[in-house]
Design a protein around this motif. Structure first.
Motif, mmCIF file in Angstrom:
data_model
loop_
_atom_site.group_PDB
_atom_site.id
_atom_site.type_symbol
_atom_site.label_atom_id
_atom_site.label_comp_id
_atom_site.label_asym_id
_atom_site.label_seq_id
_atom_site.Cartn_x
_atom_site.Cartn_y
_atom_site.Cartn_z
ATOM 1 N N LYS A 88 19.606 -100.856 86.804
ATOM 2 C CA LYS A 88 19.458 -102.115 86.073
ATOM 3 C C LYS A 88 19.400 -103.290 87.055
ATOM 4 C CE LYS A 88 21.549 -104.904 82.403
ATOM 5 N NZ LYS A 88 22.647 -104.998 81.410
ATOM 6 N N GLN A 89 18.409 -104.164 86.878
ATOM 7 C CA GLN A 89 18.189 -105.295 87.777
ATOM 8 C C GLN A 89 18.458 -106.608 87.056
ATOM 9 O OE1 GLN A 89 17.039 -104.949 91.194
ATOM 10 N NE2 GLN A 89 17.693 -102.856 90.691
ATOM 11 N N SER A 90 18.984 -107.569 87.824
ATOM 12 C CA SER A 90 19.193 -108.901 87.261
ATOM 13 C C SER A 90 17.863 -109.652 87.250
ATOM 14 C CB SER A 90 20.205 -109.674 88.099
ATOM 15 O OG SER A 90 19.654 -109.992 89.370
ATOM 16 N N ALA A 91 17.834 -110.738 86.497
ATOM 17 C CA ALA A 91 16.619 -111.551 86.425
ATOM 18 C C ALA A 91 16.247 -112.088 87.803
ATOM 19 C CB ALA A 91 16.825 -112.703 85.443
ATOM 20 N N ALA A 92 17.263 -112.348 88.663
ATOM 21 C CA ALA A 92 17.003 -112.908 89.989
ATOM 22 C C ALA A 92 16.250 -111.928 90.888
ATOM 23 C CB ALA A 92 18.320 -113.299 90.657
ATOM 24 N N SER A 93 16.313 -110.634 90.566
ATOM 25 C CA SER A 93 15.675 -109.622 91.407
ATOM 26 C C SER A 93 14.270 -109.256 90.951
ATOM 27 C CB SER A 93 16.527 -108.343 91.443
ATOM 28 O OG SER A 93 17.732 -108.562 92.118
ATOM 29 N N MET A 94 13.874 -109.684 89.777
ATOM 30 C CA MET A 94 12.624 -109.196 89.208
ATOM 31 C C MET A 94 11.397 -109.629 90.014
ATOM 32 S SD MET A 94 13.724 -107.215 86.983
ATOM 33 C CE MET A 94 12.135 -106.650 86.399
ATOM 34 N N ALA A 95 11.390 -110.867 90.546
ATOM 35 C CA ALA A 95 10.243 -111.311 91.333
ATOM 36 C C ALA A 95 10.099 -110.471 92.596
ATOM 37 C CB ALA A 95 10.388 -112.785 91.688
ATOM 38 N N LEU A 96 11.237 -110.188 93.283
ATOM 39 C CA LEU A 96 11.201 -109.339 94.477
ATOM 40 C C LEU A 96 10.800 -107.920 94.110
ATOM 41 C CD1 LEU A 96 14.374 -110.488 96.450
ATOM 42 C CD2 LEU A 96 12.025 -110.519 97.292
ATOM 43 N N LEU A 97 11.283 -107.454 92.991
ATOM 44 C CA LEU A 97 10.930 -106.108 92.539
ATOM 45 C C LEU A 97 9.425 -105.986 92.349
ATOM 46 C CD1 LEU A 97 12.279 -103.415 91.515
ATOM 47 C CD2 LEU A 97 11.956 -104.328 89.219
ATOM 48 N N ASP A 98 8.831 -107.004 91.754
ATOM 49 C CA ASP A 98 7.390 -106.990 91.528
ATOM 50 C C ASP A 98 6.640 -106.995 92.849
ATOM 51 O OD1 ASP A 98 5.136 -107.171 89.635
ATOM 52 O OD2 ASP A 98 4.774 -109.084 90.627
ATOM 53 N N GLU A 99 7.166 -107.704 93.840
ATOM 54 C CA GLU A 99 6.512 -107.795 95.153
ATOM 55 C C GLU A 99 6.626 -106.507 95.945
ATOM 56 O OE1 GLU A 99 7.143 -110.305 99.324
ATOM 57 O OE2 GLU A 99 8.103 -110.980 97.469
ATOM 58 N N ILE A 100 7.791 -105.852 95.868
ATOM 59 C CA ILE A 100 8.052 -104.693 96.725
ATOM 60 C C ILE A 100 7.680 -103.377 96.051
ATOM 61 C CG2 ILE A 100 9.905 -103.390 97.855
ATOM 62 C CD1 ILE A 100 11.285 -106.062 98.386
ATOM 63 N N VAL A 101 7.947 -103.237 94.746
ATOM 64 C CA VAL A 101 7.742 -101.963 94.047
ATOM 65 C C VAL A 101 6.506 -101.987 93.150
ATOM 66 C CG1 VAL A 101 8.833 -100.261 92.544
ATOM 67 C CG2 VAL A 101 10.236 -101.594 94.107
ATOM 68 N N ARG A 102 6.153 -103.165 92.631
ATOM 69 C CA ARG A 102 5.015 -103.333 91.715
ATOM 70 C C ARG A 102 5.136 -102.443 90.475
ATOM 71 N NH1 ARG A 102 2.945 -103.553 96.875
ATOM 72 N NH2 ARG A 102 1.897 -105.512 97.413
ATOM 73 N N PRO A 103 6.188 -102.619 89.692
ATOM 74 C CA PRO A 103 6.341 -101.815 88.483
ATOM 75 C C PRO A 103 5.376 -102.274 87.392
ATOM 76 C CG PRO A 103 8.044 -103.489 88.563
ATOM 77 C CD PRO A 103 7.272 -103.607 89.849
ATOM 78 N N THR A 104 5.132 -101.403 86.439
ATOM 79 C CA THR A 104 4.358 -101.810 85.262
ATOM 80 C C THR A 104 5.224 -102.731 84.413
ATOM 81 O OG1 THR A 104 5.148 -99.964 83.925
ATOM 82 C CG2 THR A 104 3.178 -99.583 85.279
ATOM 83 N N GLN A 105 4.605 -103.438 83.466
ATOM 84 C CA GLN A 105 5.365 -104.338 82.607
ATOM 85 C C GLN A 105 6.391 -103.577 81.788
ATOM 86 O OE1 GLN A 105 5.277 -107.780 82.617
ATOM 87 N NE2 GLN A 105 7.157 -107.378 81.447
ATOM 88 N N ALA A 106 5.987 -102.409 81.291
ATOM 89 C CA ALA A 106 6.916 -101.598 80.498
ATOM 90 C C ALA A 106 8.119 -101.170 81.338
ATOM 91 C CB ALA A 106 6.193 -100.374 79.939
ATOM 92 N N GLU A 107 7.842 -100.815 82.598
ATOM 93 C CA GLU A 107 8.924 -100.401 83.493
ATOM 94 C C GLU A 107 9.839 -101.578 83.813
ATOM 95 O OE1 GLU A 107 9.398 -98.249 87.870
ATOM 96 O OE2 GLU A 107 7.410 -98.640 87.021
ATOM 97 N N ALA A 108 9.246 -102.746 84.055
ATOM 98 C CA ALA A 108 10.040 -103.936 84.347
ATOM 99 C C ALA A 108 10.955 -104.276 83.177
ATOM 100 C CB ALA A 108 9.116 -105.115 84.676
ATOM 101 N N ASP A 109 10.440 -104.169 81.959
ATOM 102 C CA ASP A 109 11.259 -104.434 80.766
ATOM 103 C C ASP A 109 12.409 -103.444 80.678
ATOM 104 O OD1 ASP A 109 9.543 -106.489 80.132
ATOM 105 O OD2 ASP A 109 8.380 -105.309 78.690
ATOM 106 N N LEU A 110 12.129 -102.187 81.037
ATOM 107 C CA LEU A 110 13.150 -101.145 80.985
ATOM 108 C C LEU A 110 14.263 -101.412 81.995
ATOM 109 C CD1 LEU A 110 13.918 -98.356 79.752
ATOM 110 C CD2 LEU A 110 12.627 -97.319 81.633
ATOM 111 N N LEU A 111 13.882 -101.867 83.202
ATOM 112 C CA LEU A 111 14.861 -102.089 84.266
ATOM 113 C C LEU A 111 15.831 -103.221 83.948
ATOM 114 C CD1 LEU A 111 12.558 -101.639 87.381
ATOM 115 C CD2 LEU A 111 14.513 -100.206 86.768
#
Length: 342
Positions: A279-302
């Motif tokens: 589980k990721q905090s909102a503060a990590s989501m931008a970095l997550l998108d940059e480093i891992v590039r999850p799908t939108q569904a995956e990002a919502d799940l995390l």
């Protein structure tokens, strides 16, 4: 890691600040190495290690020299946070490592401090007036490992060695969890260099090295470079490196945005072929998108995963949602939620 041991891998936990891995190691008749005041253990970050049979002596001397130079730099920058070595200090450390290689200086921090107190005239001539104070500055810095509260832990010959046949070795740093940050950082730098000496041995063992506080270990730029090398050498050293971060936002603590230090830490994460995300905090989501590039569904799940359930990214394969299951015997050893749940 318990299951990796079942497949014949040896596990090394480079730092266990809460003592959470100790029960597992003891249950498996593994090795526990306590670090801290009163432990009686000394870990020498300048240990040579064992030369692999397929590496010639000249090449090995070069590798050992590079590792010792990096270990000394890591210790110095840890004890002087925010200050990098200047060209004169780098020259001094180069000459120290050469003196160790030639046998003129014993490979311990205490011996290095003694050498710096009376540097040879050739070094003084090389430094000139502009660099005349460099040996004294480094002697005062490294001398803190020889005298005062840091003395007796990392300044002499190692009194313990990694057991090559133990299923798991845990470096127990729980005794210094409340100590000054520099002591914890020095312990990380020293044990990391000590472990690398074992990884380079080429003894045929397959190892998993766990950095329980990966985010903290990479604060030091020299440590980040050492970890980067370890990741690049995974195949040759037969090691799988596991770095644990509380969340991706932790990497914003490393240097300024766009700095070489932060980019190196980001590179360490992106180079890792396996990424396990909880589980990721909102503060990590931008970095997550940059480093891992999850799908939108995956990002919502995390953003809403329950504790312990993670998304595993393995190479280029489709991410897998994993809910680990442990039997009662194993769970009793690895459960760390008692203090949280009451």
């Amino acid at each position: 890691m318990l299951r990796e041991i079942g497949w014949g891998r040896q596990v090394i936990v480079s730092s266990d600040p809460k003592g959470e891995w100790v029960p597992l190691a003891r249950a498996l008749s593994g090795q526990v190495v306590a670090v801290g005041p009163g432990s009686g253990n000394v870990i020498n970050p300048l240990d040579e290690g064992t030369r692999p049979p397929d590496v010639d002596p000249a090449t090995w001397r070069g590798l050992v020299g590079s590792r010792r130079s990096l270990a000394l730099e890591s210790i110095c920058t840890t004890l002087r946070p925010g200050r990098v070595l200047d060209e004169f200090e780098r020259t001094v450390l180069d000459r120290v490592v050469e003196a160790i290689d030639s046998g003129d200086v014993v490979a311990t921090v205490a011996a290095v401090v003694d050498w710096l107190e009376r540097p040879p005239s050739t070094l003084r001539d090389e430094l000139g007036d502009a660099g005349a104070e460099a040996p004294t500055a480094l002697r005062l810095v490294l001398g803190r490992l020889v005298r005062g509260p840091l003395a007796g832990m990392f300044d002499g010959d190692s009194t313990v060695a990694l057991d090559p046949v133990a299923p798991i070795t845990v470096v127990d740093t729980s005794a210094i969890v409340g100590a000054a940050p520099e002591l914890r950082a020095i312990a990380q730098a020293a044990t990391s260099a000590w472990i690398d000496a074992t990884l380079r041995s080429g003894d045929g063992r397959w190892r998993c090295v766990v950095s329980e506080e990966g985010w903290d270990e990479l604060r030091n730029r020299a440590q980040a470079r050492a970890m980067d090398e370890r990741l690049r050498m995974t195949s040759q050293w037969r090691c799988s490196n596991w770095l644990i971060f509380h969340e991706l936002a932790d990497i914003t603590q490393f240097g300024e945005a766009g700095s070489a230090h932060r980019n190196q830490v980001k590179g360490i994460i992106t180079k890792s072929a396996i990424k396990i995300l909880y589980k990721q905090s909102a503060a990590s989501m931008a970095l997550l998108d940059e480093i891992v590039r999850p799908t939108q569904a995956e990002a919502d799940l995390l953003a809403s995963l329950p504790q312990g359930v993670g998304v595993w990214h393995i190479g280029e394969s489709t991410p897998v949602l994993v809910a680990p299951i442990a039997g009662p015997t194993a769970y009793a050893l690895i459960d760390t939620s008692a203090g949280r749940e009451g």
